[in-house]
Design an enzyme around this catalytic site. Sequence first.
Site, PDB file in Angstrom:
ATOM      1  N   HIS B 103       0.868  -1.180   0.000  1.00  0.00           N
ATOM      2  CA  HIS B 103       0.000   0.000   0.000  1.00  0.00           C
ATOM      3  C   HIS B 103       0.904   1.228   0.000  1.00  0.00           C
ATOM      4  O   HIS B 103       1.655   1.448   0.948  1.00  0.00           O
ATOM      5  CB  HIS B 103      -0.889   0.004   1.239  1.00  0.00           C
ATOM      6  CG  HIS B 103      -1.847  -1.156   1.296  1.00  0.00           C
ATOM      7  ND1 HIS B 103      -2.989  -1.198   0.532  1.00  0.00           N
ATOM      8  CD2 HIS B 103      -1.825  -2.309   1.998  1.00  0.00           C
ATOM      9  CE1 HIS B 103      -3.638  -2.334   0.783  1.00  0.00           C
ATOM     10  NE2 HIS B 103      -2.954  -3.031   1.661  1.00  0.00           N
ATOM     11  N   HIS B 113      -0.472  -6.548  -5.412  1.00  0.00           N
ATOM     12  CA  HIS B 113      -0.535  -7.816  -4.694  1.00  0.00           C
ATOM     13  C   HIS B 113       0.050  -8.928  -5.557  1.00  0.00           C
ATOM     14  O   HIS B 113      -0.195  -8.979  -6.758  1.00  0.00           O
ATOM     15  CB  HIS B 113      -1.999  -8.130  -4.357  1.00  0.00           C
ATOM     16  CG  HIS B 113      -2.237  -9.570  -4.007  1.00  0.00           C
ATOM     17  ND1 HIS B 113      -2.958 -10.407  -4.827  1.00  0.00           N
ATOM     18  CD2 HIS B 113      -1.831 -10.316  -2.956  1.00  0.00           C
ATOM     19  CE1 HIS B 113      -2.997 -11.617  -4.280  1.00  0.00           C
ATOM     20  NE2 HIS B 113      -2.322 -11.599  -3.152  1.00  0.00           N
ATOM     21  N   ASN B 115       1.353 -13.318  -5.288  1.00  0.00           N
ATOM     22  CA  ASN B 115       1.446 -14.530  -4.489  1.00  0.00           C
ATOM     23  C   ASN B 115       1.789 -15.705  -5.404  1.00  0.00           C
ATOM     24  O   ASN B 115       1.300 -15.793  -6.513  1.00  0.00           O
ATOM     25  CB  ASN B 115       0.080 -14.758  -3.788  1.00  0.00           C
ATOM     26  CG  ASN B 115      -0.127 -16.185  -3.348  1.00  0.00           C
ATOM     27  OD1 ASN B 115      -0.819 -16.956  -4.018  1.00  0.00           O
ATOM     28  ND2 ASN B 115       0.465 -16.546  -2.235  1.00  0.00           N
ATOM     29  N   THR B 116       2.698 -16.564  -4.942  1.00  0.00           N
ATOM     30  CA  THR B 116       2.872 -17.875  -5.601  1.00  0.00           C
ATOM     31  C   THR B 116       3.034 -18.931  -4.522  1.00  0.00           C
ATOM     32  O   THR B 116       3.529 -18.637  -3.430  1.00  0.00           O
ATOM     33  CB  THR B 116       4.087 -17.921  -6.558  1.00  0.00           C
ATOM     34  OG1 THR B 116       5.218 -17.298  -5.929  1.00  0.00           O
ATOM     35  CG2 THR B 116       3.804 -17.215  -7.869  1.00  0.00           C
ATOM     36  N   ARG B 117       2.589 -20.130  -4.814  1.00  0.00           N
ATOM     37  CA  ARG B 117       2.591 -21.183  -3.800  1.00  0.00           C
ATOM     38  C   ARG B 117       2.717 -22.562  -4.456  1.00  0.00           C
ATOM     39  O   ARG B 117       2.376 -22.741  -5.630  1.00  0.00           O
ATOM     40  CB  ARG B 117       1.313 -21.123  -2.977  1.00  0.00           C
ATOM     41  CG  ARG B 117       0.058 -21.186  -3.835  1.00  0.00           C
ATOM     42  CD  ARG B 117      -1.207 -20.775  -3.080  1.00  0.00           C
ATOM     43  NE  ARG B 117      -2.365 -20.798  -3.972  1.00  0.00           N
ATOM     44  CZ  ARG B 117      -2.764 -19.766  -4.712  1.00  0.00           C
ATOM     45  NH1 ARG B 117      -2.134 -18.601  -4.668  1.00  0.00           N
ATOM     46  NH2 ARG B 117      -3.813 -19.872  -5.514  1.00  0.00           N
ATOM     47  N   HIS B 146      -0.810  -4.901 -18.265  1.00  0.00           N
ATOM     48  CA  HIS B 146      -1.341  -6.111 -18.906  1.00  0.00           C
ATOM     49  C   HIS B 146      -0.455  -6.591 -20.053  1.00  0.00           C
ATOM     50  O   HIS B 146      -0.319  -7.790 -20.272  1.00  0.00           O
ATOM     51  CB  HIS B 146      -2.790  -5.886 -19.353  1.00  0.00           C
ATOM     52  CG  HIS B 146      -3.765  -6.075 -18.231  1.00  0.00           C
ATOM     53  ND1 HIS B 146      -4.102  -7.322 -17.751  1.00  0.00           N
ATOM     54  CD2 HIS B 146      -4.443  -5.196 -17.454  1.00  0.00           C
ATOM     55  CE1 HIS B 146      -4.963  -7.197 -16.746  1.00  0.00           C
ATOM     56  NE2 HIS B 146      -5.190  -5.912 -16.548  1.00  0.00           N
ATOM     57  N   HIS B 176     -21.215  -8.055  -3.865  1.00  0.00           N
ATOM     58  CA  HIS B 176     -22.173  -7.198  -3.154  1.00  0.00           C
ATOM     59  C   HIS B 176     -22.110  -5.751  -3.638  1.00  0.00           C
ATOM     60  O   HIS B 176     -23.021  -4.968  -3.395  1.00  0.00           O
ATOM     61  CB  HIS B 176     -21.961  -7.278  -1.636  1.00  0.00           C
ATOM     62  CG  HIS B 176     -20.620  -6.766  -1.183  1.00  0.00           C
ATOM     63  ND1 HIS B 176     -19.452  -7.431  -1.436  1.00  0.00           N
ATOM     64  CD2 HIS B 176     -20.266  -5.661  -0.498  1.00  0.00           C
ATOM     65  CE1 HIS B 176     -18.431  -6.759  -0.913  1.00  0.00           C
ATOM     66  NE2 HIS B 176     -18.900  -5.675  -0.343  1.00  0.00           N
TER      67      HIS B 176
END
Lengths: 274, 274
Positions: B103, B113, B115-117, B146, B176
Site C-alpha cells: 500500500h 498484490h 502470491n505464488t505457492r 497487462h 455485493h
Amino acid sequence: MDLEMKKNLASNWFKILQDSICHSIQKLEKSNAIFQSKSWKRNHKKDEGGGEFRILKNGKVFDKVGVNFSKVYGKFPQKFKKNIPGTQKDPSFWASGISVVMHLKNPLIPAMHFNTRYISTTRDWFGGGMDVTPSRIDRTEEKEFHNTLKKMCNRHDKNYYKIYKKWCDQYFYLPHRKEPRGIGGIFFDYKKGNFDKNFKFVRDVGITFEFIFNKIIKKKIKKKWSMKDKEAQYIKRGRYTEFNLLYDRGTKFGLQTGGNTEGILMSLPPTAKW
Amino acid sequence: MDLEMKKNLASNWFKILQDSICHSIQKLEKSNAIFQSKSWKRNHKKDEGGGEFRILKNGKVFDKVGVNFSKVYGKFPQKFKKNIPGTQKDPSFWASGISVVMHLKNPLIPAMHFNTRYISTTRDWFGGGMDVTPSRIDRTEEKEFHNTLKKMCNRHDKNYYKIYKKWCDQYFYLPHRKEPRGIGGIFFDYKKGNFDKNFKFVRDVGITFEFIFNKIIKKKIKKKWSMKDKEAQYIKRGRYTEFNLLYDRGTKFGLQTGGNTEGILMSLPPTAKW
C-alpha cells in the site's frame, strides 16, 4: 392473535423506535450534521419489501452513526435456508428489524451496537441484543452497563441476563485473535412462544438501549482525549471491521439475501487502521 | 524428480524471492523505515512448519508493505479439506508460498498484490498470480501492466494469458458491490503436470512482479497528489478490506489452518475508510 397482526405490531414498533433513536441522537449531536435518509427496495420487479437507513456522518459528537430499519420478505436461496429454522419444506420468509451502530468522535466513548428483529417462516421468533466496544478500559462504565442490562432483563425473567450475557460473549468473539470484540452485553435469538411476553421484552431492550447510550455519551462528551487515544480507537475499529466482515451473521444474511449493501455495511467504522 | 526435491526447490525459491523483493523495496523506500521481521511456528508442541513475515510501515514511499514467506504442513481439519484436491483419503498436506501486498503513500500509485505457492497433498500443484488496485484510473499504466503480463505468459504458453486474466477478473470481484477490486492481472491455481515447466513459469511470475512494481513506482514516485486523491485511496482501501475479509480464499485458508493471524492479516491496509 393472528400472524399478520404480530408482524404489523413488530415492524411498526421497529419503525417508531428508529424515529425515536434518531431524534435522541440528533439532540446529542447539536451541530449542523444531520441524518441522511435512504429508502431502498429489495427487488424492483416484484414487491419483496425493503427498508430505510439513516446515516449521520462527521458530526461533532458522532463520527458515524447508522440507524437501519427493514421489512423484507420472499424466499430464501437454497444455500442459505439450511441455517434458518422452519424453512425445510417452505423457503418463504418475512423479516423486520432495526439495527444501530454508533462510532463516536471522542475515543473515550465506546462504539455501541443494538439490534432487534422479528422473523417469520413456518415458525416465528424474535432476536436481538446490544453490545459495547470501548477502546480504553473503563471498569465503572462496564459495571454500570451490565447492571442496567441485568435489571432490565430481571423485569422480564430472572433467567434471561445470565443466558443472554453468555450468548453475547460467545458471539462477539474473534477466534483468530483470541479476543472479545468488546465488553459484551446481551444477545438472544430464536425466541419463540409467548408473543406478548417476548414483544414486551424486545421493546424494553430498545428503550433500554436509548437510555444507555444517552447516559454513556452525556457522561463523557466533554472528556479530553489525546491522539494516542484516537489511534487506539482506530486500531479497535480495525478489529470491529474484522468481526463484521469475517463472522457477523447479520452481514452475511443481508449480503446473501440481496439486502442493500450500503445499508448492511453501514456498521463499518468511518476510519479503521491496522 | 522425487517429491521431496520438488518441495525443497519450490520453498527455497520462495525464500530467495522474499529476500530479493524486500531488497528492491528497501532501495525504493530510501528513508529510515526498515522491514521488521517476525518468525512464527504453526504449532509449538510439534513441528508443523511456520514462516517469516516482514513488514515495513510508515515509510516515505510505502504506507505499508508486507512480504510473507511460509512453509507449513500437517493435516487439514475436516471442514476445510473438502475444498482441497487429493485430501479425500488422506488429509495430510504440505504448502509453501510467498505473498506480497503493498500500500503506497502516494495515492496515484496503485496497491499491488502478488502470491505464488506450491501445495502437496496426495497430488501436488502450483498456484498464484498478481493484481493491481488503483484508486485513480490510469489507462496507460493499465495497458502497460497487462502487456507485460501477456508477454511474460506468452514466453511459457500462448494460452496462459487469456485464461489467467479471466480467472483473475472472476476472482477479484466484489459481488455485493457489483464491482471489480481493481484492474485485474493474472490468477492461476491447481497447476499440475510438468513440474519443470510450471516451476519455470512460477519463477517468471515472481521476477516479473519485481520488474512491474519497480517500474510503476519509479514512474510516479514524485507525482504531486491532493488530499482528495488520498481520500479516494482510503475509500478504495475500504473495498480492499471488504474483499480480503469477506471473500479471499487465502485469508480463510490461513485463519482456519492455524496460520499466524498477524501475518495473514498483513494484507489489510494501514488505514481504510467507509
